[in-house]
Design a protein around this motif. Structure first.
Motif, short mmCIF file in Angstrom:
data_model
loop_
_atom_site.label_atom_id
_atom_site.label_comp_id
_atom_site.label_asym_id
_atom_site.label_seq_id
_atom_site.Cartn_x
_atom_site.Cartn_y
_atom_site.Cartn_z
N ALA A 189 -29.73 25.68 38.84
CA ALA A 189 -30.05 24.34 38.35
C ALA A 189 -28.88 23.39 38.52
CB ALA A 189 -30.46 24.42 36.87
N LEU A 190 -27.67 23.84 38.20
CA LEU A 190 -26.50 22.96 38.31
C LEU A 190 -26.20 22.59 39.75
CD1 LEU A 190 -24.08 24.60 35.71
CD2 LEU A 190 -25.17 22.37 35.52
N ILE A 191 -26.24 23.57 40.64
CA ILE A 191 -25.89 23.32 42.04
C ILE A 191 -26.90 22.37 42.70
CG2 ILE A 191 -25.72 24.42 44.31
CD1 ILE A 191 -24.56 26.88 42.83
N VAL A 192 -28.17 22.52 42.38
CA VAL A 192 -29.20 21.64 42.96
C VAL A 192 -29.13 20.24 42.35
CG1 VAL A 192 -31.68 21.26 43.17
CG2 VAL A 192 -30.74 23.54 43.56
N ALA A 193 -28.80 20.13 41.07
CA ALA A 193 -28.82 18.84 40.38
C ALA A 193 -27.74 17.87 40.87
CB ALA A 193 -28.68 19.05 38.87
N VAL A 194 -26.57 18.39 41.23
CA VAL A 194 -25.45 17.51 41.58
C VAL A 194 -25.76 16.58 42.75
CG1 VAL A 194 -23.10 17.47 42.51
CG2 VAL A 194 -23.63 18.91 40.55
N PRO A 195 -26.17 17.09 43.93
CA PRO A 195 -26.45 16.15 45.03
C PRO A 195 -27.59 15.20 44.73
CG PRO A 195 -27.16 18.39 45.59
CD PRO A 195 -26.35 18.50 44.35
N LEU A 196 -28.58 15.64 43.96
CA LEU A 196 -29.70 14.76 43.63
C LEU A 196 -29.23 13.56 42.79
CD1 LEU A 196 -32.45 17.40 42.75
CD2 LEU A 196 -32.30 15.99 44.81
N VAL A 197 -28.36 13.81 41.83
CA VAL A 197 -27.86 12.72 40.98
C VAL A 197 -26.96 11.78 41.78
CG1 VAL A 197 -26.34 12.20 39.03
CG2 VAL A 197 -28.09 13.98 38.82
N LEU A 198 -26.09 12.34 42.62
CA LEU A 198 -25.19 11.50 43.41
C LEU A 198 -25.96 10.64 44.40
CD1 LEU A 198 -22.19 13.93 44.09
CD2 LEU A 198 -22.28 12.00 42.50
N VAL A 199 -27.00 11.18 45.00
CA VAL A 199 -27.83 10.39 45.91
C VAL A 199 -28.54 9.27 45.14
CG1 VAL A 199 -29.93 10.45 47.32
CG2 VAL A 199 -28.17 12.20 47.62
N ALA A 200 -29.03 9.58 43.95
CA ALA A 200 -29.69 8.57 43.13
C ALA A 200 -28.73 7.44 42.76
CB ALA A 200 -30.26 9.21 41.87
N LEU A 201 -27.45 7.76 42.60
CA LEU A 201 -26.45 6.74 42.28
C LEU A 201 -26.08 5.88 43.49
CD1 LEU A 201 -23.91 8.55 39.91
CD2 LEU A 201 -25.11 6.42 39.44
N GLY A 202 -26.30 6.40 44.69
CA GLY A 202 -25.92 5.66 45.89
C GLY A 202 -24.73 6.24 46.60
N GLY A 203 -24.31 7.45 46.23
CA GLY A 203 -23.20 8.12 46.91
C GLY A 203 -21.93 8.12 46.08
N LEU A 204 -20.93 8.86 46.58
CA LEU A 204 -19.67 9.03 45.86
C LEU A 204 -18.92 7.71 45.61
CD1 LEU A 204 -18.27 12.34 47.42
CD2 LEU A 204 -18.85 11.94 45.01
N PRO A 205 -18.84 6.78 46.60
CA PRO A 205 -18.11 5.53 46.32
C PRO A 205 -18.73 4.74 45.17
CG PRO A 205 -18.42 5.83 48.68
CD PRO A 205 -19.26 6.88 48.02
N VAL A 206 -20.05 4.66 45.13
CA VAL A 206 -20.73 3.94 44.05
C VAL A 206 -20.49 4.64 42.72
CG1 VAL A 206 -22.95 3.14 43.17
CG2 VAL A 206 -22.47 3.04 45.62
N TYR A 207 -20.54 5.96 42.76
CA TYR A 207 -20.27 6.75 41.55
C TYR A 207 -18.87 6.44 41.01
CZ TYR A 207 -18.13 10.96 39.44
OH TYR A 207 -17.42 11.82 38.67
N TRP A 208 -17.87 6.48 41.88
CA TRP A 208 -16.48 6.28 41.43
C TRP A 208 -16.27 4.86 40.90
CZ3 TRP A 208 -12.65 9.31 40.12
CH2 TRP A 208 -11.37 8.78 39.99
N GLU A 209 -16.78 3.89 41.61
CA GLU A 209 -16.61 2.49 41.18
C GLU A 209 -17.37 2.20 39.90
OE1 GLU A 209 -14.59 0.19 42.35
OE2 GLU A 209 -13.83 1.70 43.77
N GLY A 210 -18.42 2.94 39.64
CA GLY A 210 -19.21 2.70 38.44
C GLY A 210 -18.60 3.27 37.18
#
Length: 469
Positions: A189-210
């Motif tokens: 569950a944890l391994i599958v959830a991480v990329p799904l959440v990051l994609v929903a956020l718009g990627g790592l740069p958007v995640y970090w800036e947010g």
């Protein structure tokens, strides 16, 4: 309330209870030793799973997630760094621990320091572990309250009932094999959830800036000493954790114990790194929630696909149940082997000890429920419990394994001073915002060293009796 989520968690709970009942058969559990060590027959994959899942309960997916949510990913990595660093130290001692093969950590201390130390250590260990059991109940209450009309307290009571049934029925047999099932569920569950959440956020740069500005700093806005106060309790608990020592003692041989520890080291990264990413992502998506619920709300409020969210919630329940069972079983062993058997329990025999263990499990559950109502968050409860154990017990345990000059007076001084300072610091309201470990650990270590150096060194016979010379 998502029906799918509820069905998945209900199915998981039924499977866990079924495993517990299967392993409760009298042919498997005839003695208190079988109840505690599963006949010393656990294969390496099951050993790895039970080590990992025993360690990463609600303190990880709820308490640790709370910390990462509030202070950011870098500070979160420091918080969780105590796990791999502690495992590396444990790896050096794994063969010694398997060779010593005591029922409990206080029994290990008795072999080196005498019966009085064992009694004091048993009381301190049970006190700390009841708090850790309470944190699992509270964490489970959070999960059930999110997906059902139940309150947190009602959810905690249901989780307490399931954990108690699992522990009472099959001992380590049921705990270890439910751990194996839970480990597969949690990691997936944890391994599958991480990329799904990051994609929903718009990627790592958007995640970090947010992320909030302070969450992008190395310390998350905490002072280095405050951050150290969060790192040390986890690190110290792992170094002397009776649960892990008992799991290693349950391995088939010393090689299996060492390989299982290596497996735990690798698997730990697959747990705490995803938890940090998910919790900090929640701080971007839902900036004003209770940090305890950060990972859980990603699953329950539609930020993940329903099936994945349900598996993650079931994984959270898995964390809570398996870790709660482990700490409950371990605390019951202190009561049965360190107190009951020592003070008049010999006449009861093995079956009598087994009955005491099972009755102790029920008593621990009742006390843990009461304690869980006192602390406001899982993080507060786990820091208090970690510190009592880490500051009081761990210095004495490490002295058994690595310092031949330690004496009985030193061990008693460490146990008493570490516990007293931790409780006193909590009563004073944690002055300066520092966790009690910042003052309790130095005080306990100083007491251990000074008292040992002021008393006669132990004999070679005493060192050999401990089985770790």
């Amino acid at each position: 309330m998502q029906t799918t989520h509820l069905l998945l968690i209900t199915l998981y709970l039924l499977v866990m209870v079924g495993i517990g009942l299967y392993h409760s058969r009298s042919s498997k559990i005839r003695t208190g030793e079988d109840f505690l060590f599963a006949g010393r027959s656990l294969p390496t994959p099951v050993m790895v799973a039970t080590l990992v899942v025993t360690w990463v309960g609600s303190g990880t997916i709820i308490g640790g997630a709370n910390f990462a949510y509030n202070y950011g990913p870098v500070a979160g990595m420091v918080f969780f760094a105590g796990t791999p660093l502690g495992i590396l130290v444990l790896l050096l001692a794994a063969r010694r621990i398997r060779r010593a093969a005591r029922h409990t950590v206080p029994e290990l201390l008795e072999a080196r320091f005498g019966a009085g130390v064992r009694t004091v250590a048993a009381v301190v260990t049970a006190l700390a572990y009841v708090g850790l059991v309470a944190s699992q109940f509270v964490g489970g209450g959070y999960v059930l309250a999110l997906i059902t009309p139940l309150t947190t307290t009602q959810g905690a009571l249901i989780v307490a009932g399931v954990v108690t049934v699992l522990t009472v029925t099959g001992g380590l047999f049921s705990v270890a094999y439910t751990d194996f099932v839970s480990a597969v569920l949690v990691l997936s569950a944890l391994i599958v959830a991480v990329p799904l959440v990051l994609v929903a956020l718009g990627g790592l740069p958007v995640y970090w800036e947010g992320l909030p500005e302070t969450s992008r700093t190395p310390t998350g806005g905490l002072s280095p000493l405050q951050l150290l106060g969060y790192f040390l309790p986890l690190f110290l608990l792992l170094l002397g954790d009776q649960n892990l020592y008992q799991r290693l003692a349950a391995a088939k041989d010393e090689r299996s114990a060492r390989n299982s520890t290596l497996g735990m080291l690798f698997a730990s990264f697959l747990v705490f790194v995803p938890v940090i990413i998910l919790a900090t992502s929640a701080s971007v998506i839902m900036p004003d929630i209770n940090g305890d619920e950060s990972v859980l709300r990603l699953a329950s409020e539609g930020h993940l696909p329903t099936l994945i969210g349900g598996l993650l919630l079931a994984g959270a329940v898995a964390f809570v149940i398996t870790t709660g069972s482990s700490f409950m079983l371990s605390a019951a062993s202190n009561i049965a082997f360190d107190l009951f058997a020592r003070f008049g329990g010999d006449k009861a025999g093995e079956r009598g000890t087994l009955v005491v263990q099972r009755l102790s499990v029920v008593a621990i559950a009742l006390i843990a429920i009461a304690l869980g109502l006192y602390f406001p968050t899982v993080l507060d409860l786990q820091m208090y419990s970690y510190t009592i154990y880490g500051a009081a017990i761990t210095p004495a345990v490490l002295a058994v394994l690595f310092w031949k000059r330690a004496t009985t007076a030193g061990a008693v001084a460490a146990l008493v001073v570490g516990t007293a300072v931790t409780i006193g610091w909590q009563v004073l309201g944690a002055p300066g915002g520092f966790n009690g470990v910042i003052v309790a650990l130095p005080a306990a270590v100083l007491a251990l060293v000074v008292a040992s150096l002021l008393t006669r060194a132990p004999s070679t016979r005493a060192l050999e009796a401990a089985g770790v010379d």
